[in-house]
Every structure is written in structure tokens, then in C-alpha cells.
Design a protein around this motif. Structure first.
Motif, PDB file in Angstrom:
ATOM      1  N   ASN A 181     -44.990  35.252  16.302  1.00  0.00           N
ATOM      2  CA  ASN A 181     -45.653  33.964  16.294  1.00  0.00           C
ATOM      3  C   ASN A 181     -44.858  32.989  17.142  1.00  0.00           C
ATOM      4  N   GLU A 182     -45.181  31.693  17.039  1.00  0.00           N
ATOM      5  CA  GLU A 182     -44.532  30.722  17.907  1.00  0.00           C
ATOM      6  C   GLU A 182     -43.038  30.583  17.639  1.00  0.00           C
ATOM      7  N   HIS A 183     -42.566  31.072  16.507  1.00  0.00           N
ATOM      8  CA  HIS A 183     -41.138  31.003  16.191  1.00  0.00           C
ATOM      9  C   HIS A 183     -40.421  32.309  16.499  1.00  0.00           C
ATOM     10  N   GLY A 184     -41.109  33.265  17.107  1.00  0.00           N
ATOM     11  CA  GLY A 184     -40.492  34.534  17.414  1.00  0.00           C
ATOM     12  C   GLY A 184     -40.489  35.496  16.241  1.00  0.00           C
ATOM     13  N   GLN A 185     -41.361  35.242  15.252  1.00  0.00           N
ATOM     14  CA  GLN A 185     -41.430  36.098  14.066  1.00  0.00           C
ATOM     15  C   GLN A 185     -41.901  37.500  14.427  1.00  0.00           C
ATOM     16  N   THR A 186     -41.142  38.516  13.998  1.00  0.00           N
ATOM     17  CA  THR A 186     -41.569  39.899  14.177  1.00  0.00           C
ATOM     18  C   THR A 186     -42.306  40.356  12.924  1.00  0.00           C
ATOM     19  N   ASN A 187     -42.621  41.647  12.873  1.00  0.00           N
ATOM     20  CA  ASN A 187     -43.316  42.148  11.686  1.00  0.00           C
ATOM     21  C   ASN A 187     -42.344  42.520  10.570  1.00  0.00           C
ATOM     22  N   SER A 188     -41.110  42.105  10.684  1.00  0.00           N
ATOM     23  CA  SER A 188     -40.130  42.253   9.615  1.00  0.00           C
ATOM     24  C   SER A 188     -39.844  40.881   9.003  1.00  0.00           C
ATOM     25  N   ILE A 189     -39.703  40.852   7.674  1.00  0.00           N
ATOM     26  CA  ILE A 189     -39.425  39.593   6.988  1.00  0.00           C
ATOM     27  C   ILE A 189     -38.097  39.700   6.258  1.00  0.00           C
ATOM     28  N   ASN A 190     -37.209  38.789   6.560  1.00  0.00           N
ATOM     29  CA  ASN A 190     -35.902  38.711   5.912  1.00  0.00           C
ATOM     30  C   ASN A 190     -35.967  37.673   4.800  1.00  0.00           C
ATOM     31  N   GLN A 191     -35.291  37.948   3.688  1.00  0.00           N
ATOM     32  CA  GLN A 191     -35.250  37.007   2.564  1.00  0.00           C
ATOM     33  C   GLN A 191     -36.667  36.662   2.083  1.00  0.00           C
ATOM     34  N   VAL A 192     -37.305  37.623   1.475  1.00  0.00           N
ATOM     35  CA  VAL A 192     -38.696  37.465   1.034  1.00  0.00           C
ATOM     36  C   VAL A 192     -38.819  36.355  -0.006  1.00  0.00           C
ATOM     37  N   ARG A 193     -39.951  35.679   0.005  1.00  0.00           N
ATOM     38  CA  ARG A 193     -40.146  34.476  -0.814  1.00  0.00           C
ATOM     39  C   ARG A 193     -41.381  34.552  -1.703  1.00  0.00           C
ATOM     40  N   TYR A 194     -41.881  35.741  -1.948  1.00  0.00           N
ATOM     41  CA  TYR A 194     -43.019  35.929  -2.851  1.00  0.00           C
ATOM     42  C   TYR A 194     -43.108  37.395  -3.230  1.00  0.00           C
ATOM     43  N   GLY A 195     -43.979  37.723  -4.172  1.00  0.00           N
ATOM     44  CA  GLY A 195     -44.213  39.103  -4.549  1.00  0.00           C
ATOM     45  C   GLY A 195     -45.391  39.657  -3.775  1.00  0.00           C
ATOM     46  N   CYS A 196     -45.732  40.925  -4.028  1.00  0.00           N
ATOM     47  CA  CYS A 196     -46.932  41.497  -3.416  1.00  0.00           C
ATOM     48  C   CYS A 196     -48.120  41.222  -4.333  1.00  0.00           C
ATOM     49  N   ALA A 197     -49.309  41.667  -3.938  1.00  0.00           N
ATOM     50  CA  ALA A 197     -50.519  41.346  -4.691  1.00  0.00           C
ATOM     51  C   ALA A 197     -50.437  41.784  -6.144  1.00  0.00           C
ATOM     52  N   VAL A 198     -49.790  42.921  -6.394  1.00  0.00           N
ATOM     53  CA  VAL A 198     -49.681  43.395  -7.776  1.00  0.00           C
ATOM     54  C   VAL A 198     -48.761  42.495  -8.601  1.00  0.00           C
ATOM     55  N   GLY A 199     -48.015  41.632  -7.940  1.00  0.00           N
ATOM     56  CA  GLY A 199     -47.201  40.635  -8.641  1.00  0.00           C
ATOM     57  C   GLY A 199     -48.039  39.674  -9.456  1.00  0.00           C
ATOM     58  N   ALA A 200     -49.351  39.684  -9.200  1.00  0.00           N
ATOM     59  CA  ALA A 200     -50.258  38.864 -10.007  1.00  0.00           C
ATOM     60  C   ALA A 200     -50.314  39.335 -11.449  1.00  0.00           C
ATOM     61  N   LEU A 201     -49.624  40.441 -11.757  1.00  0.00           N
ATOM     62  CA  LEU A 201     -49.520  40.848 -13.159  1.00  0.00           C
ATOM     63  C   LEU A 201     -48.910  39.720 -13.977  1.00  0.00           C
ATOM     64  N   TYR A 202     -48.082  38.865 -13.328  1.00  0.00           N
ATOM     65  CA  TYR A 202     -47.494  37.750 -14.066  1.00  0.00           C
ATOM     66  C   TYR A 202     -48.461  36.578 -14.215  1.00  0.00           C
ATOM     67  N   SER A 203     -49.546  36.584 -13.489  1.00  0.00           N
ATOM     68  CA  SER A 203     -50.636  35.657 -13.787  1.00  0.00           C
ATOM     69  C   SER A 203     -51.290  36.077 -15.094  1.00  0.00           C
ATOM     70  N   VAL A 204     -51.388  37.397 -15.305  1.00  0.00           N
ATOM     71  CA  VAL A 204     -51.939  37.925 -16.560  1.00  0.00           C
ATOM     72  C   VAL A 204     -50.988  37.628 -17.708  1.00  0.00           C
TER      73      VAL A 204
END
Length: 454
Positions: free
Chosen positions: A6-29
Motif C-alpha cells: 500500500n502507500e506505506h510500503g505494506q507487504t502481505n506480512s503483518i508484524n505485531q498483530v492487533r486483532y484476532g481472526c474471524a473465529v475470534g468472534a467466539l468472544y462475542s459469544v
């Protein structure tokens, strides 16, 4: 494999993740009193969501049905090769025998979705028997837990709540459904939702807060179709659910993108909701007057410190976090504390279609204050942007996460952890919104600012 940037040079790798994956919605339950998640996923999926969202994020705890309690298929090689439907069926039977629940939600993870397990067919058998159970396709490749959250809410509404909408045109004036912060992801969601419910009830409403200790649980969810309207208090999360309810029940919604912090924002918030609802403002105005009297009583005594301790207080700041808290904090810091915004970074991967509207809100933080916002998920880029920012001659205060602690030290600044992950905060019912939350936020900001050990 192609590498996208993207405009900041973001690759398809993410360092220091800041959320869960979709199944993390188990904590919404988990955050719905009486609800129990059932994971149709791999052995590490449920545990990783617990460790990240519920433990190293304010140490919020697992509650009745989270953590080690949450049932999981723990799919392995056998389920990948031969399918996991039989194993899921066995797990549901065992869960119903062992765990008491008002509602069970099966979350289909990556393995189940990729091998084509028909989770709906397995669950429908129990639905026909009258078991309060629903399923949701929450494979991690569909997005993060923000996305998973609305997959969950829609599944519960369509497969369970709808059965109790006997008269879909019936509306109870003054009853509202609130869709706002993401449970567990937002570190202070419990206290925040409690304060949101308190101020709306003080204004004369009956409130379905839906998540957390102030919710009546599944019984409250049953009344969703009969609310006068839906209230979405966030820049984008909850809009999909509200639009779904509008289409399903012809139920209107009010979208307020800014979560209110402090007297100024909270009074404006209350008046906007009251006007939309068309109820008598006498109750709300009386409530505002009472709350402001108490709020400004404390600020009056705080004023000595704020006016005299000028040599040790920050003048500039940066906010790193999800859309909801980022925007809310900026409005408060500019309008009610007079701080100068320098760098704003939103990290929740807000959908592209909402980003322009979100960015526009930063152009009108105050009548004479505007700033820009960056949408970044990668921690390396976040740190780089912060280090390249000119904060002036005084060290800044960073509103961010545990990931920003080293950067704050490098800038000789202070840090207030306001989002995931927050592993230097122990959170029970702390709130940073509304009237009462704002006072706690002020205490936190300036305790950190003057503390040599923070």
C-alpha cells in the motif's frame, strides 16, 4: 507469490498483530450472558484467541464459557482427510450434556470451511429438536474478529432471534438496541458498555446493550426485533448489522460515528439520540444537568493541577488503535483537553468503503482543528511513522498498545495503553467514555504524564 504493497510500503506480512481472526468472534459469544461458543476448528485456534484477546489484553478473563471451558472439535489430520462432521456432532451432544447454556453458537473455522464440512446440516438437526443453537461460517480467511463479530450477530438474529419476532411491525417506543465496541477486542468494553447503557437510561430510554454484565443475555436478544430503532455508536462496526435489521424488520437505525467521551460530547450524543427518537427531552435535559454538575465539580478541583503543573505536561499526542477508540479519543483530547494532534493511525483494517467517511471526521475535530489519519495494520510501519513524526520540543504522549511501548521510550514520551494488546493494564470494569469514564481517562493521562516510573 506476488507481494502487494500500500502507500506505506505494506507487504502481505503483518508484524505485531492487533486483532484476532474471524473465529475470534467466539468472544462475542462469550460476552453474551448465558451463551456458549462451540469451535469447529483446529487445536490451537480457540486457545490462541483466548491468550491474545482475553488474557494479554487487560487480563479480562474467560468468564462463564471462554478460555478452557469453550468446547472445540480440535480438528486434526483425520478430520482434514475424512471430514469433521461426525466429530462435531459428537461434540455438540457432549456439550449439551455437560454445559448449561441459553444459546449455543457453533463457529466453523478454516479447516471445516476448506474441507467443506456441512456444519449447517449438523446444527439443523438440533435446531429441529428445539435446541437453542446456531452456526456461523467464521473461517479465518474471511477476515479479522471485527468481521467475524457481525457474522455472529447476523447468525444469531436469523437463526434464533427471528423465531421470537411474532409481530415484525411491533415497536416499543423508547427501547433501543445498541451496537458499539467489539467485546474483548476493545480492552475497556465492559465498563464502556455499562456507561453507555447508564447514560442512555438516564436520558429516558430502555436499552438492549446486548453484551456484557449489564445485558440480560439471551432474553434481551429476543426483544431485538421490537426495539424502536438500532443505535450504532462507532465509525463502522455495527452498521452491517443495523442495515440487516432495517431490511429484515423495517427497523430504522441511527449512526453516530463518535463514541462520546466527556461532558461536551456526551451531552451532544444524548440530544442527538433523543431528537431521533422523538421523545420528551425533559428527562434527558435533567439528567445532563445533574451529570454536568458532578463532572465539572471534579474538573474544578483538577484545574489547579492543570493550570500550575505546566512544565511536566505533554502538548502533543498520537493515537494508535481501532477506529472507534481512535476517533473518540481525538475528539476528546482536542476539544476538552486542548492537546495538539500529531499522528493518528487506525489499525483495525476498516473496510475500504468506510475509510473516506472516517477520514472526514478527522477534518472536523474542532472548528479550527483538523488532522489526517493513516490506516495501517503492520507494527513496523506504525513504529516508523511515529518515529518520523515531529512532536515539537516536548516529549509526546502516545495512546496506543503494548506494541508502542518501545517506540514511546525512543521518543522520550509517555504511553497510555488504550487497545489490543494491553498487557500492562489489568482491567475489571474500567471505562474511558461518557461522563464517568472521562474522569478516569483524565486521571490516567496525567498520572502517566507526571510519573517517572510509567
Amino acid at each position: 507469490m506476488a507481494v502487494t504493497k500500500n502507500e506505506h510500503g505494506q507487504t502481505n506480512s503483518i508484524n505485531q498483530v492487533r486483532y484476532g481472526c474471524a473465529v475470534g468472534a467466539l468472544y462475542s459469544v462469550v460476552s453474551i450472558p448465558g451463551a456458549v461458543p462451540i469451535g469447529h476448528c483446529g487445536p490451537g485456534c480457540m486457545d490462541k484467541q483466548y491468550t491474545s484477546l482475553a488474557f494479554y489484553n487487560g487480563f479480562q478473563g474467560s468468564g462463564y464459557s471462554g478460555g478452557s471451558v469453550s468446547p472445540s472439535v480440535n480438528a486434526g489430520e483425520k478430520e482434514v482427510v475424512f471430514g469433521g462432521e461426525k466429530r462435531l456432532d459428537e461434540l455438540i451432544k457432549s456439550t449439551l450434556k455437560i454445559i448449561e447454556g441459553d444459546l449455543f453458537v457453533v463457529l466453523n473455522g478454516c479447516i471445516g470451511e476448506l474441507v467443506g464440512d456441512d456444519v449447517g446440516a449438523v446444527v439443523s438437526k438440533y435446531q429441529k429438536q428445539g435446541v437453542p443453537i446456531v452456526y456461523a461460517e467464521t473461517g479465518g480467511f474471511k477476515g479479522n474478529n471485527f468481521v467475524g463479530h457481525e457474522i455472529i450477530t447476523t447468525a444469531i438474529i436469523d437463526q434464533y432471534v427471528d423465531k421470537f419476532a411474532l409481530n415484525k411491525d411491533h415497536r416499543e417506543k423508547g427501547l433501543i438496541n445498541v451496537w458499539s465496541e467489539l467485546p474483548y477486542q476493545n480492552t475497556f468494553w465492559r465498563g464502556d458498555l455499562s456507561e453507555l447503557k447508564r447514560i442512555l437510561e438516564g436520558a429516558g430510554f430502555r436499552v438492549n446493550i446486548l453484551f456484557g454484565g449489564k445485558s440480560a443475555g439471551v432474553e434481551e436478544w429476543k426483544t431485538i426485533p421490537h426495539a424502536q430503532f438500532n443505535l450504532v455508536v462507532s465509525p463502522w462496526l455495527g452498521l452491517k448489522t443495523a442495515k440487516h435489521l432495517e431490511q429484515k424488520y423495517n427497523q430504522p437505525y441511527l449512526h453516530i460515528p463518535v463514541l462520546p467521551i466527556g461532558a461536551q460530547q456526551t451531552a451532544a450524543f444524548i440530544r442527538q439520540v433523543v431528537e431521533f427518537a422523538g421523545i420528551d427531552p425533559a428527562t434527558s435535559e435533567s439528567f445532563i444537568e445533574q451529570e454536568e454538575q458532578e463532572y465539572y465539580y471534579y474538573l474544578e478541583h483538577f484545574n489547579d493541577f492543570y493550570s500550575e503543573y505546566w512544565w511536566g505536561l505533554p502538548a502533543t499526542y498520537a493515537v494508535v488503535g481501532d477506529s472507534t477508540y481512535n476517533l473518540a479519543l481525538n475528539k476528546f483530547l482536542v476539544n476538552q483537553l486542548g492537546l495538539i494532534p500529531k499522528k493518528q493511525i487506525i489499525t483495525d483494517n476498516a473496510p475500504e468503503k468506510y475509510r473516506e467517511a472516517i477520514a472526514q471526521e478527522y477534518q472536523k475535530l474542532a472548528h479550527d482543528v483538523a488532522t489526517t489519519v493513516d490506516f495501517v495494520e503492520d507494527g513496523y510501519i506504525v513504529g516508523k511513522l511515529l518515529r518520523e513524526t515531529d512532536f515539537g520540543h516536548k516529549p509526546p504522549i502516545i495512546f496506543g498498545t503494548t506494541w508502542e511501548r518501545d517506540t514511546a521510550k525512543a521518543l522520550n514520551g509517555k504511553i497510555v495503553e488504550v487497545g489490543f494488546p494491553a498487557s500492562y493494564e489489568v482491567v475489571l470494569n474500567k471505562s474511558y467514555i461518557g461522563y464517568r469514564g472521562a474522569l478516569q481517562l483524565i486521571e490516567k493521562i496525567f498520572t502517566v504524564a507526571i510519573s517517572a516510573s510509567a
